[in-house]
Scaffold this motif. Structure first.
Motif, PDB file in Angstrom:
ATOM      1  N   TYR A   1       6.675  18.252  -1.967  1.00  0.00           N
ATOM      2  CA  TYR A   1       5.844  18.559  -3.244  1.00  0.00           C
ATOM      3  C   TYR A   1       6.287  19.467  -4.080  1.00  0.00           C
ATOM      4  O   TYR A   1       6.729  20.711  -3.623  1.00  0.00           O
ATOM      5  CB  TYR A   1       4.332  18.403  -3.062  1.00  0.00           C
ATOM      6  N   ARG A   2       6.694  19.398  -5.654  1.00  0.00           N
ATOM      7  CA  ARG A   2       7.341  20.276  -6.447  1.00  0.00           C
ATOM      8  C   ARG A   2       6.589  20.470  -7.725  1.00  0.00           C
ATOM      9  O   ARG A   2       6.122  19.314  -8.082  1.00  0.00           O
ATOM     10  CB  ARG A   2       8.584  19.903  -6.696  1.00  0.00           C
ATOM     11  N   ALA A   3       6.639  21.392  -8.405  1.00  0.00           N
ATOM     12  CA  ALA A   3       5.967  21.422  -9.760  1.00  0.00           C
ATOM     13  C   ALA A   3       7.094  21.264 -10.588  1.00  0.00           C
ATOM     14  O   ALA A   3       8.359  21.547 -10.622  1.00  0.00           O
ATOM     15  CB  ALA A   3       5.765  22.897  -9.790  1.00  0.00           C
ATOM     16  N   ASP A   4       6.593  20.318 -11.642  1.00  0.00           N
ATOM     17  CA  ASP A   4       7.344  19.974 -12.657  1.00  0.00           C
ATOM     18  C   ASP A   4       7.469  20.998 -13.983  1.00  0.00           C
ATOM     19  O   ASP A   4       6.447  21.320 -14.365  1.00  0.00           O
ATOM     20  CB  ASP A   4       7.381  18.579 -13.049  1.00  0.00           C
ATOM     21  N   VAL A   5       8.609  21.910 -13.934  1.00  0.00           N
ATOM     22  CA  VAL A   5       8.555  23.101 -15.098  1.00  0.00           C
ATOM     23  C   VAL A   5       9.068  22.583 -16.385  1.00  0.00           C
ATOM     24  O   VAL A   5      10.223  21.785 -16.162  1.00  0.00           O
ATOM     25  CB  VAL A   5       9.042  24.289 -14.257  1.00  0.00           C
ATOM     26  N   ASP A   6       8.541  23.407 -17.401  1.00  0.00           N
ATOM     27  CA  ASP A   6       9.364  23.114 -18.713  1.00  0.00           C
ATOM     28  C   ASP A   6      10.480  24.153 -18.732  1.00  0.00           C
ATOM     29  O   ASP A   6      10.244  25.525 -18.880  1.00  0.00           O
ATOM     30  CB  ASP A   6       8.303  23.415 -19.813  1.00  0.00           C
TER      31      ASP A   6
ATOM     32  N   VAL B   1      26.469  18.992 -23.634  1.00  0.00           N
ATOM     33  CA  VAL B   1      25.290  19.325 -23.885  1.00  0.00           C
ATOM     34  C   VAL B   1      24.355  18.157 -23.503  1.00  0.00           C
ATOM     35  O   VAL B   1      24.542  17.319 -24.250  1.00  0.00           O
ATOM     36  CB  VAL B   1      25.440  20.188 -25.274  1.00  0.00           C
ATOM     37  N   VAL B   2      23.213  18.587 -23.295  1.00  0.00           N
ATOM     38  CA  VAL B   2      22.116  17.669 -22.968  1.00  0.00           C
ATOM     39  C   VAL B   2      21.094  17.849 -24.065  1.00  0.00           C
ATOM     40  O   VAL B   2      20.450  18.907 -24.389  1.00  0.00           O
ATOM     41  CB  VAL B   2      21.436  17.778 -21.543  1.00  0.00           C
ATOM     42  N   TYR B   3      20.998  16.631 -24.849  1.00  0.00           N
ATOM     43  CA  TYR B   3      19.861  16.730 -26.241  1.00  0.00           C
ATOM     44  C   TYR B   3      18.573  16.551 -25.689  1.00  0.00           C
ATOM     45  O   TYR B   3      17.589  17.204 -26.120  1.00  0.00           O
ATOM     46  CB  TYR B   3      20.269  15.859 -27.309  1.00  0.00           C
ATOM     47  N   GLU B   4      18.281  15.779 -24.809  1.00  0.00           N
ATOM     48  CA  GLU B   4      17.157  15.459 -24.204  1.00  0.00           C
ATOM     49  C   GLU B   4      17.178  15.069 -22.654  1.00  0.00           C
ATOM     50  O   GLU B   4      18.002  14.257 -22.303  1.00  0.00           O
ATOM     51  CB  GLU B   4      16.639  14.335 -25.171  1.00  0.00           C
ATOM     52  N   HIS B   5      16.272  15.422 -21.919  1.00  0.00           N
ATOM     53  CA  HIS B   5      16.320  14.925 -20.683  1.00  0.00           C
ATOM     54  C   HIS B   5      14.937  14.298 -20.249  1.00  0.00           C
ATOM     55  O   HIS B   5      13.851  15.083 -20.377  1.00  0.00           O
ATOM     56  CB  HIS B   5      16.630  16.037 -19.600  1.00  0.00           C
ATOM     57  N   ARG B   6      14.822  12.993 -19.631  1.00  0.00           N
ATOM     58  CA  ARG B   6      13.930  12.305 -19.239  1.00  0.00           C
ATOM     59  C   ARG B   6      14.141  11.879 -17.888  1.00  0.00           C
ATOM     60  O   ARG B   6      15.002  11.243 -17.648  1.00  0.00           O
ATOM     61  CB  ARG B   6      13.575  11.235 -20.106  1.00  0.00           C
ATOM     62  N   ARG B   7      12.932  11.964 -17.256  1.00  0.00           N
ATOM     63  CA  ARG B   7      12.920  11.322 -15.835  1.00  0.00           C
ATOM     64  C   ARG B   7      12.030  10.193 -15.634  1.00  0.00           C
ATOM     65  O   ARG B   7      10.942  10.260 -16.274  1.00  0.00           O
ATOM     66  CB  ARG B   7      12.302  12.393 -14.601  1.00  0.00           C
TER      67      ARG B   7
ATOM     68  N   LEU C   1       0.747  -1.325   0.067  1.00  0.00           N
ATOM     69  CA  LEU C   1      -0.220  -0.084  -0.017  1.00  0.00           C
ATOM     70  C   LEU C   1       0.975   1.173   0.172  1.00  0.00           C
ATOM     71  O   LEU C   1       0.469   2.215  -0.570  1.00  0.00           O
ATOM     72  CB  LEU C   1      -0.919  -0.002   1.332  1.00  0.00           C
ATOM     73  N   ASP C   2       1.858   1.241   0.834  1.00  0.00           N
ATOM     74  CA  ASP C   2       2.817   2.385   0.712  1.00  0.00           C
ATOM     75  C   ASP C   2       3.499   2.627  -0.741  1.00  0.00           C
ATOM     76  O   ASP C   2       3.645   3.702  -1.067  1.00  0.00           O
ATOM     77  CB  ASP C   2       4.148   2.228   1.888  1.00  0.00           C
ATOM     78  N   ARG C   3       4.157   1.387  -1.150  1.00  0.00           N
ATOM     79  CA  ARG C   3       4.376   1.424  -2.668  1.00  0.00           C
ATOM     80  C   ARG C   3       3.524   2.037  -3.631  1.00  0.00           C
ATOM     81  O   ARG C   3       3.941   2.980  -4.290  1.00  0.00           O
ATOM     82  CB  ARG C   3       4.926   0.108  -3.199  1.00  0.00           C
ATOM     83  N   LEU C   4       2.136   1.383  -3.432  1.00  0.00           N
ATOM     84  CA  LEU C   4       1.357   2.138  -4.460  1.00  0.00           C
ATOM     85  C   LEU C   4       0.803   3.571  -4.317  1.00  0.00           C
ATOM     86  O   LEU C   4       0.627   4.484  -5.239  1.00  0.00           O
ATOM     87  CB  LEU C   4      -0.022   1.335  -4.134  1.00  0.00           C
ATOM     88  N   ILE C   5       0.693   3.964  -2.707  1.00  0.00           N
ATOM     89  CA  ILE C   5       0.570   5.609  -2.728  1.00  0.00           C
ATOM     90  C   ILE C   5       1.772   6.346  -3.273  1.00  0.00           C
ATOM     91  O   ILE C   5       1.413   7.255  -3.711  1.00  0.00           O
ATOM     92  CB  ILE C   5       0.304   5.649  -1.119  1.00  0.00           C
ATOM     93  N   LEU C   6       3.118   5.659  -3.109  1.00  0.00           N
ATOM     94  CA  LEU C   6       4.142   6.641  -3.626  1.00  0.00           C
ATOM     95  C   LEU C   6       4.087   6.756  -4.937  1.00  0.00           C
ATOM     96  O   LEU C   6       4.369   7.824  -5.500  1.00  0.00           O
ATOM     97  CB  LEU C   6       5.470   5.943  -2.885  1.00  0.00           C
ATOM     98  N   ARG C   7       3.988   5.480  -5.715  1.00  0.00           N
ATOM     99  CA  ARG C   7       3.781   5.582  -6.963  1.00  0.00           C
ATOM    100  C   ARG C   7       2.639   6.842  -7.590  1.00  0.00           C
ATOM    101  O   ARG C   7       3.149   7.273  -8.541  1.00  0.00           O
ATOM    102  CB  ARG C   7       3.337   4.242  -7.511  1.00  0.00           C
ATOM    103  N   GLU C   8       1.686   6.786  -7.097  1.00  0.00           N
ATOM    104  CA  GLU C   8       0.571   7.616  -7.341  1.00  0.00           C
ATOM    105  C   GLU C   8       0.792   9.116  -7.288  1.00  0.00           C
ATOM    106  O   GLU C   8       0.534   9.931  -8.030  1.00  0.00           O
ATOM    107  CB  GLU C   8      -0.784   7.054  -6.665  1.00  0.00           C
ATOM    108  N   LEU C   9       1.429   9.075  -6.130  1.00  0.00           N
ATOM    109  CA  LEU C   9       1.983  10.551  -5.496  1.00  0.00           C
ATOM    110  C   LEU C   9       2.921  11.197  -6.741  1.00  0.00           C
ATOM    111  O   LEU C   9       2.984  12.240  -6.937  1.00  0.00           O
ATOM    112  CB  LEU C   9       2.301  10.679  -4.114  1.00  0.00           C
ATOM    113  N   GLN C  10       3.862  10.258  -6.973  1.00  0.00           N
ATOM    114  CA  GLN C  10       4.764  10.718  -7.938  1.00  0.00           C
ATOM    115  C   GLN C  10       4.299  11.042  -9.415  1.00  0.00           C
ATOM    116  O   GLN C  10       4.970  11.858  -9.953  1.00  0.00           O
ATOM    117  CB  GLN C  10       6.066   9.642  -7.822  1.00  0.00           C
ATOM    118  N   LYS C  11       3.152  10.347  -9.619  1.00  0.00           N
ATOM    119  CA  LYS C  11       2.511  10.517 -10.937  1.00  0.00           C
ATOM    120  C   LYS C  11       1.929  12.096 -10.922  1.00  0.00           C
ATOM    121  O   LYS C  11       1.772  12.760 -11.954  1.00  0.00           O
ATOM    122  CB  LYS C  11       1.495   9.559 -11.352  1.00  0.00           C
TER     123      LYS C  11
END
Length: 157
Positions: free
Chosen positions: A52-57, A139-145, A6-16
């Motif tokens: 909690y943070r905002a993911d910015v472009d 130089v970074v061409y693309e960054h994905r998390r 349950l903790d794992r599921l909650i963490l996964r959902e919050l990260q999304k």
């Protein structure tokens, strides 16, 4: 730290989506809202959830050029390492910072407006520091998390 499914599921959902309501989080986890709220509180108290943070472009913020910069400090004293770490962490170009082992002491993730800005950052800021012995820029061409980082599962005993 032992985290159950349950903790794992909650963490996964919050990260999304950390902005989802507790009611939506509970529904995704298949538990009552009170259970979800209690689990999230416990994860915060244990230090698993730090904030909690905002993911910015970065491009839309005018920082379309990203780079990874390896930095070697000489002499490699605690004073020089900590002083450089604190200084570079405060620079607006710095997105992330890793203190590393091996040939290089730091790996910086920076974001700037253009290649002229990157050149100025490296030449006018980094190399002007007396403790900076060497820099290498990629130089970074693309960054994905990863959308969610899963906790390590404990090994069976």
């Amino acid at each position: 730290m032992d985290l159950d499914e349950l903790d794992r599921l909650i963490l996964r959902e919050l990260q999304k989506d950390a902005r989802q309501t507790n009611r939506d989080l509970a529904a995704a986890a298949g538990v009552a809202p009170s259970t979800s709220l209690e689990r999230v509180r416990a994860l915060r108290e244990k230090g698993v959830i730090r904030g909690y943070r905002a993911d910015v472009d970065l491009g839309r913020l005018g920082r379309s050029v990203q780079a990874m910069i390896s930095v070697r400090i000489r002499p490699p004293s605690r004073r020089n390492i900590e002083g450089f770490r604190e200084w570079v962490s405060r620079l607006p170009e710095t997105v992330g910072l890793f203190v590393t082992s091996g040939r290089q002491d730091f790996l910086l993730h920076v974001a700037v407006a253009d290649t002229d800005g990157l050149y100025a950052f490296v030449i006018d800021r980094l190399t002007q520091r007396p403790e900076v012995a060497d820099v290498e820029t990629s130089v970074v061409y693309e960054h994905r998390r990863a959308p969610a980082v899963e906790p390590v599962r404990p090994e069976p005993r």
